[in-house]
Design an enzyme around this catalytic site. Structure first.
Site, PDB file in Angstrom:
ATOM      1  N   HIS A  91       0.854  -1.201   0.000  1.00  0.00           N
ATOM      2  CA  HIS A  91       0.000   0.000   0.000  1.00  0.00           C
ATOM      3  C   HIS A  91       0.890   1.251   0.000  1.00  0.00           C
ATOM      4  O   HIS A  91       1.929   1.282   0.671  1.00  0.00           O
ATOM      5  CB  HIS A  91      -0.931  -0.003   1.213  1.00  0.00           C
ATOM      6  CG  HIS A  91      -2.015   1.015   1.101  1.00  0.00           C
ATOM      7  ND1 HIS A  91      -1.798   2.344   1.343  1.00  0.00           N
ATOM      8  CD2 HIS A  91      -3.316   0.893   0.735  1.00  0.00           C
ATOM      9  CE1 HIS A  91      -2.934   2.996   1.141  1.00  0.00           C
ATOM     10  NE2 HIS A  91      -3.873   2.142   0.763  1.00  0.00           N
ATOM     11  N   GLU A 140      -3.849   1.748  -7.363  1.00  0.00           N
ATOM     12  CA  GLU A 140      -4.250   2.841  -6.483  1.00  0.00           C
ATOM     13  C   GLU A 140      -3.347   4.058  -6.690  1.00  0.00           C
ATOM     14  O   GLU A 140      -2.300   4.177  -6.041  1.00  0.00           O
ATOM     15  CB  GLU A 140      -4.135   2.401  -5.018  1.00  0.00           C
ATOM     16  CG  GLU A 140      -5.043   1.266  -4.632  1.00  0.00           C
ATOM     17  CD  GLU A 140      -5.404   1.334  -3.160  1.00  0.00           C
ATOM     18  OE1 GLU A 140      -6.591   1.312  -2.852  1.00  0.00           O
ATOM     19  OE2 GLU A 140      -4.489   1.432  -2.326  1.00  0.00           O
TER      20      GLU A 140
HETATM   21  P1  PGA Z   1      -9.708   5.798   0.008  1.00  0.00           P
HETATM   22  O1  PGA Z   1      -8.452   4.827   0.234  1.00  0.00           O
HETATM   23  O2  PGA Z   1     -10.843   4.938  -0.453  1.00  0.00           O
HETATM   24  O3  PGA Z   1      -9.945   6.409   1.360  1.00  0.00           O
HETATM   25  O4  PGA Z   1      -9.311   6.790  -1.019  1.00  0.00           O
HETATM   26  C1  PGA Z   1      -8.206   3.758  -0.618  1.00  0.00           C
HETATM   27  C2  PGA Z   1      -7.016   2.996  -0.145  1.00  0.00           C
HETATM   28  O5  PGA Z   1      -6.033   3.612   0.306  1.00  0.00           O
HETATM   29  O6  PGA Z   1      -7.003   1.756  -0.179  1.00  0.00           O
END
Ligand code: PGA
Length: 213
Positions: A91, A140
């Protein structure tokens, strides 16, 4: 119709009491749902999910790059395997705040594999290194995480397509997903589901995301 996978990443949020309330409010089953709570909540969530046959799967948000032993503060694969079928690795918050680089991420993936834990591996784009053996990739983009400004579904779809040319696994989109925009992403041909941060903290909103996906 494709089976859409919805993953909720609670990050560093919720006490035991708050997690119990969330489960009391969350009334959805028969969907492909993975919740990734903090480590402290895993035993009681696991107990309730099994006891009430809720059909939710659990994932960890991190895994030690080391096996069991003298590594103060770490949670290892053997411990995670007791409660979780999945683990999130890579992440952007781990990369940024905890200096996790490609080599450390590779060790974490290896540990997950050793204990038979499926890996949801996060990347910012198709150029990030993706270790062998991961089961799911989550695209992401940093600009979209927690900002309320998601990527465009078209760009997310294009990136998912490129990722699948590198590794043939399901690809999720993550970054400011809500019940209002989830369908725009899940209707794209190369996007197999979503990774939801902030909007997964509210049981009603998360249920709405699942219903609309
Ligand atoms: P968010 O985060 O939905 O709050 O933008 C997504 C993530 O970091 O997995």
């Amino acid at each position: 119709m494709k089976q859409v996978l919805i993953v909720g990443n609670w990050k560093s949020n919720k006490t035991n009491q708050q997690a119990q309330e969330w489960l009391d409010q969350f009334q959805i089953s028969n969907h492909n749902i993975i919740i990734c709570p903090p480590f402290t909540l895993l035993p009681q969530l696991d107990w309730r999910i099994k006891n009430q046959k809720l059909g939710i799967k659990l994932g960890a948000q991190d895994i030690s790059p080391f096996d069991e032993g003298a590594y103060t503060g770490e949670i290892n694969g053997k411990q995670i395997k007791e409660f979780c079928e999945y683990v999130i690795i890579g992440h952007s918050e781990r990369r940024k705040y905890f200096s996790e680089d490609d080599s450390k991420l590779e060790k974490k993936v290896a540990m997950a594999k050793k204990y038979g834990i499926k890996v949801i591996f996060c990347v910012q784009g198709e150029h990030d290194v993706i270790p062998q053996g991961v089961e799911i990739v989550a695209y992401e983009p940093v600009f979209a995480i927690g900002t309320g400004t998601p990527d465009t579904p078209e760009n997310a779809n294009e990136t998912a397509k490129k990722i699948k040319e590198i590794i043939d696994v399901p690809v999720l989109y993550g970054g400011s997903v809500t019940s209002q925009n989830v369908k725009n992403f899940t209707q794209m041909p190369h996007i197999d589901g979503v990774l939801v941060g902030g909007a997964s903290l509210d049981a009603y909103e998360f249920a709405s995301i699942i219903e609309k996906a």
